[in-house]
Design a protein around this motif. Structure first.
Motif, PDB file in Angstrom:
ATOM      1  N   PRO A 160      -3.598  14.665   1.031  1.00 29.13           N
ATOM      2  CA  PRO A 160      -3.218  13.518   0.197  1.00 29.13           C
ATOM      3  C   PRO A 160      -4.420  12.892  -0.490  1.00 29.13           C
ATOM      4  CG  PRO A 160      -2.099  13.431   2.322  1.00 29.13           C
ATOM      5  CD  PRO A 160      -3.088  14.549   2.415  1.00 29.13           C
ATOM      6  N   TRP A 161      -4.183  12.362  -1.684  1.00 34.88           N
ATOM      7  CA  TRP A 161      -5.241  11.720  -2.450  1.00 34.88           C
ATOM      8  C   TRP A 161      -5.730  10.495  -1.691  1.00 34.88           C
ATOM      9  CZ3 TRP A 161      -8.548  13.029  -5.839  1.00 34.88           C
ATOM     10  CH2 TRP A 161      -9.205  12.094  -6.627  1.00 34.88           C
ATOM     11  N   HIS A 185      -7.012   1.141  -1.340  1.00 38.08           N
ATOM     12  CA  HIS A 185      -6.018   0.333  -2.042  1.00 38.08           C
ATOM     13  C   HIS A 185      -6.582  -0.924  -2.684  1.00 38.08           C
ATOM     14  CE1 HIS A 185      -3.793   2.736   0.970  1.00 38.08           C
ATOM     15  NE2 HIS A 185      -2.947   2.893  -0.033  1.00 38.08           N
ATOM     16  N   ASN A 216      -5.308   6.668 -10.428  1.00 37.19           N
ATOM     17  CA  ASN A 216      -5.650   5.545  -9.543  1.00 37.19           C
ATOM     18  C   ASN A 216      -5.111   4.238 -10.107  1.00 37.19           C
ATOM     19  OD1 ASN A 216      -7.071   7.226  -7.813  1.00 37.19           O
ATOM     20  ND2 ASN A 216      -9.069   6.738  -8.684  1.00 37.19           N
ATOM     21  N   ASP A 258       0.896   4.792  -2.296  1.00 36.89           N
ATOM     22  CA  ASP A 258       0.814   6.113  -1.670  1.00 36.89           C
ATOM     23  C   ASP A 258       2.034   6.963  -2.029  1.00 36.89           C
ATOM     24  OD1 ASP A 258      -1.559   5.343  -0.514  1.00 36.89           O
ATOM     25  OD2 ASP A 258      -0.655   4.778   1.396  1.00 36.89           O
ATOM     26  N   ARG A 280       2.068  10.580  -3.876  1.00 28.96           N
ATOM     27  CA  ARG A 280       2.708  11.727  -3.236  1.00 28.96           C
ATOM     28  C   ARG A 280       3.794  12.316  -4.129  1.00 28.96           C
ATOM     29  NH1 ARG A 280       3.908   9.312   0.926  1.00 28.96           N
ATOM     30  NH2 ARG A 280       6.093   8.812   0.538  1.00 28.96           N
ATOM     31  N   SER A 325     -13.330   7.874   0.038  1.00 28.15           N
ATOM     32  CA  SER A 325     -12.096   7.578  -0.681  1.00 28.15           C
ATOM     33  C   SER A 325     -12.447   7.095  -2.078  1.00 28.15           C
ATOM     34  CB  SER A 325     -11.266   6.532   0.073  1.00 28.15           C
ATOM     35  OG  SER A 325     -12.012   5.345   0.287  1.00 28.15           O
ATOM     36  N   ALA A 371      -1.279   4.032  -9.627  1.00 31.92           N
ATOM     37  CA  ALA A 371      -0.947   3.787  -8.224  1.00 31.92           C
ATOM     38  C   ALA A 371      -1.303   2.362  -7.816  1.00 31.92           C
ATOM     39  CB  ALA A 371      -1.664   4.801  -7.330  1.00 31.92           C
ATOM     40  N   PHE A 388       0.837  -1.205   0.000  1.00 32.26           N
ATOM     41  CA  PHE A 388       0.000   0.000   0.000  1.00 32.26           C
ATOM     42  C   PHE A 388       0.872   1.256   0.000  1.00 32.26           C
ATOM     43  CE2 PHE A 388      -3.741  -2.297   2.281  1.00 32.26           C
ATOM     44  CZ  PHE A 388      -3.943  -3.043   1.135  1.00 32.26           C
ATOM     45  N   LYS A 389       1.970   1.204   0.722  1.00 33.22           N
ATOM     46  CA  LYS A 389       2.852   2.374   0.797  1.00 33.22           C
ATOM     47  C   LYS A 389       3.479   2.678  -0.557  1.00 33.22           C
ATOM     48  CE  LYS A 389       4.002   2.180   5.717  1.00 33.22           C
ATOM     49  NZ  LYS A 389       5.068   1.955   6.720  1.00 33.22           N
TER      50      LYS A 389
END
Length: 800
Positions: free
Chosen positions: A85-86, A90, A193, A63, A67, A486, A196, A59-60
């Motif tokens: 932050p968007w 996830h 999306n 993110d 970012r 979200s 990411a 997940f990071k």
């Protein structure tokens, strides 16, 4: 899709042991029998057996991408905007392509229906004449624009780009919650999306047989280019500006598709033709993909108080010289009450029922429908009839009558009786659920999908995906991101291998993406001031570092050198009593604002660098002590600023925008350095001023290499004013200015230098021929004044 083996199945069900969807609402992960939907087996097999730490690290990755790319949500609270932050959820929403094909067929039919309704409302108006639509409902809507009646779009089509908000109804079938025809947003966010989420599941995505999105965007670009009258004319995205809630997406799409991003003030209408003001002069615009509500697009014929539009735009549309995507006035199709009439209109115009139903809606302006709503009001949502917002939008009053106390309930009944024409009753929405990771576990959360469509030469093309709005908690009816919701990616899963090409290429559009000089004047001005503000901030930081480093060396604030430096800093707007002077913060904030206005022209790394600089000066968790601590913070700030300028210098394409950014930086450098040298090289300046001048000019090491350790006025003048090899010197930046202006459009007019070029040549020649002993404080201040006048001339010639 291959089925999970028994061991994987056990791990999947262990992963789902706490997943408990509401049995009264459909779920995207589990069917009505509690069995896993086939589309999900591959992803859950990938997740099954992984430790929470591993999943969290995935997940990071997503993110971090968002970012680093500068993706954000602009949030408004009490009329104050801030970027946060968007809010990516996830876990994507997975739909099998067979089910998706049914959705696409239903939405294609609906798009055809809406096109015919728009053509009728602005054409023959038979739907009102024959009783299929109440005339007063249309006439009262602020979205029905009377000046557009009888105006046929050049392509003959009112709708070219659409979005639909859809959800799964209680019976498991999809239905339409909202039609977005005015200025649909979100396609760019859907793409971000996807990027990411594909990074989150990098090990799985390549083999997951997920339909890619790039083909849809190729269709979008080709569709827009094909609307042009001439291949030499522009396609532009018309934006409300950088304070728009979705400005990031507008800039992202413009950069991704290679289109101009313009605001109303960038455009003008000349002889019925829409033109964009560029540094090369006026250039024709054939297509405007508007992200601006139609009512505000033309202050001459529509909303006269609008400062967002362009006077004469309606006139150009009337003459057929500009194609609007979508046509002005199509916002009427979003009207909530229209849903009450679309099923009957579909049978009349298409000869068939709606394949994808919308929410059951009753307009209370009709006696029978009003009575039905009154009889069933406890199961209804009561909302404004002319609203174009989503059901349960937090920015409007939508009443779920069944949840009201009896006293208020009677008031609603009375309101329906008295104000029925202004109200609709709609079937209460119960959103289906989709999984989201909450506190390390999969949990069901309410969900709706936004689906995008573009008209092509072969019909409607549907994005194979979209983005999903995810509610903040179970049972939530508000999916708005401004209220804690979200968003998730949407994967359309195939049983067969899919086309994995991702590049935005097409033989139909294999032409240069930009034309030389095709830089809007407003963008040129913002780039120019971005360069000035960044250089100004660097100069302020150097002065502040010089002051506090001398304090750290136990030099008294009352020493002659610090008194002289403090007085100079005060003259240019820096207060030495502030560790982080307000003037420095203001310069950086100004740089951030101007960068935000040209975000489509900056790389993600460049934007991230600007954001880091802003964070540094607004760090509220740390109070800086005068002296060494503040000096170290200035060093850090200068390094971050150098990172930005380095990224720009190395990465920015050497086109006209780069020249204006560089012009601003060099003009600011010459003006500020000339002022500083006039102060620090003045015969009355205290001891240490020459070293201070070298430090401000970032040339201390260069001086030591070329001259003795002890600075003299002559050596400092030679290095900081006259040395063409020193990138910090006055002559170096005057040479840079000369080179850039020579390359600008219209620098030469009929074989002669233009006014702006001539003015710079005089300044350059005067400085180059000036004897060294004549280069005193008065001459340096005169140079500063001359460059200021040149800047004004540059602005009059090229900027807005």
């Amino acid at each position: 899709m291959s089925q999970a083996n028994p061991a994987q199945s056990d791990a999947i069900w262990k992963l789902l042991e706490s997943y408990r969807p509401n049995p009264s609402a459909p779920d995207e992960l589990l069917d009505e029998f509690g069995q896993l939907r086939p589309a999900w087996s591959g992803l859950l097999s990938h997740l099954a057996g992984q430790t929470p730490e591993t999943i969290n690290s995935w997940f990071k990755r997503g993110d971090m991408y968002l970012r680093d790319s500068g993706v954000f949500l602009r949030q408004y609270t009490n009329d104050v905007s801030r970027e946060r932050p968007w809010p990516l959820s996830h876990v994507p929403v997975l739909i099998h392509e067979r089910e998706w094909d049914e959705i696409c067929r239903g939405l294609t039919q609906r798009a055809q229906l809406l096109q015919q309704v728009a053509a009728d409302l602005y054409g023959e108006n038979r739907l009102v004449r024959d009783g299929y639509l109440p005339g007063r409902l249309i006439a009262q809507s602020p979205e029905w624009l009377r000046p557009l009646v009888g105006v046929d779009p050049p392509s003959g089509k009112y709708l070219h780009f659409l979005a639909f908000e859809i959800g799964r109804g209680p019976n498991g079938q999809w239905w339409v919650l909202n039609d977005r025809t005015q200025a649909p947003s979100g396609a760019g966010y859907a793409l971000e999306n996807r990027v990411a989420t594909s990074r989150v599941y990098a090990e799985h995505y390549a083999e997951a047989r997920v339909h890619r999105l790039s083909g849809f965007f190729r269709d979008v670009r080709a569709s827009l280019l094909n609307l042009r009258r001439s291949a030499d004319n522009h396609v532009a995205i018309l934006s409300p500006g950088p304070y728009s809630e979705t400005y990031f997406e507008q800039a992202y799409i413009a950069r991704y598709l290679g289109l101009l991003l313009v605001e109303g003030e960038d455009l003008t209408v000349v002889d019925g033709e829409v033109c964009v003001r560029t540094v090369s002069g006026l250039q024709p615009v054939d297509v405007l993909w508007r992200r601006l509500d139609a009512l505000y697009s033309d202050p001459l014929e529509l909303e006269e108080g609008s400062k967002l539009g362009t006077a004469g735009l309606v006139g150009a549309a009337r003459r057929g010289t500009v194609s609007m995507v979508n046509a002005l006035g199509t916002g009427i199709l979003e009207t909530r009450a229209l849903m009450a009439f679309l099923p009957r209109i579909a049978r009349h115009l298409l000869g068939e029922p709606l394949a994808l139903s919308n929410i059951a809606t009753w307009w209370c302006g009709q006696a029978a429908e009003r009575r039905y709503v009154l009889d069933h009001v406890d199961k209804m949502m009561i909302a404004p009839a002319l609203s174009t917002r989503m059901p349960f939008d937090p920015d409007e009053t939508t009443v779920l009558a069944g949840e009201l106390k009896s006293s208020v309930y009677k008031t609603v009944q009375h309101l329906i009786d008295e104000e029925g024409e202004n109200l609709v009753g709609q079937e209460a929405v119960s959103f289906s659920t989709s999984p989201a990771f909450v506190d390390g576990r999969l949990q069901p959360r309410p969900m709706s999908l936004r689906v995008f469509m573009v008209r092509t030469d072969d019909g409607w093309s549907v994005m194979p995906g979209g983005f999903a709005r995810i509610g903040p908690q179970e049972g939530s009816t508000v999916l708005n991101m401004q209220k804690g919701g979200s968003v998730a990616d949407v994967w359309i899963i195939s049983d067969r291998p899919v086309d994995t090409r991702t590049a935005l290429v097409s033989e139909m559009t294999a032409e240069p993406r930009a034309k030389r000089g095709a830089l809007p004047s407003n963008a040129a001005e913002n780039l120019y001031w971005l360069g000035r503000y960044v250089d100004r901030a660097e100069g302020f930081a150097r002065l502040n570092r010089a002051y506090h480093s001398r304090l750290a060396d136990a030099e008294s604030p009352s020493s002659p050198l610090l008194r002289h430096l403090s007085a100079f800093m005060k003259r240019i707007g820096l207060d030495t009593s502030e560790a982080m002077p307000a003037g420095l913060v203001s310069a950086i904030d100004s740089a951030s604002r101007t960068a935000g206005s040209v975000r489509d022209r900056l790389s993600p790394d460049g934007w991230a660098a600007i954001s880091e600089i802003v964070d540094t000066v607004h760090d509220e968790d740390e109070e800086l002590d005068p002296g060494d601590e503040t000096a170290r913070r200035m060093v850090w700030l200068l390094r971050e600023s150098s990172g930005f300028t380095g990224l720009v210098h190395e990465n920015m394409y050497r086109f006209t925008e780069w020249r204006f950014l560089s012009l601003g930086r060099s003009i600011e450098h010459v003006m500020s350095l000339a002022w500083a040298l006039a102060s620090f090289l003045d015969p009355g300046a205290p001891d240490g001023s020459l070293d201070l001048a070298l430090e401000y000019g970032d040339s201390t090491i260069s001086h030591r290499r070329r001259y003795a350790f002890i600075a003299s006025r002559k050596s400092v003048i030679e290095l900081l004013a006259r040395d063409p090899l020193n990138p910090r010197s006055l002559i170096f930046h005057l040479d840079v200015l000369k080179a850039h202006v020579e390359a600008l459009p219209r620098a030469m007019e009929n074989g002669h230098p233009s006014e702006v070029y001539s003015q710079l040549l005089r300044i350059h020649t005067k400085f180059v021929t000036m004897p060294q002993d004549a280069m005193n404080s008065a001459a340096l201040l005169a140079l500063r004044s001359d460059i200021g006048a040149f800047s004004d001339c540059l602005g009059r010639t090229y900027m807005s």
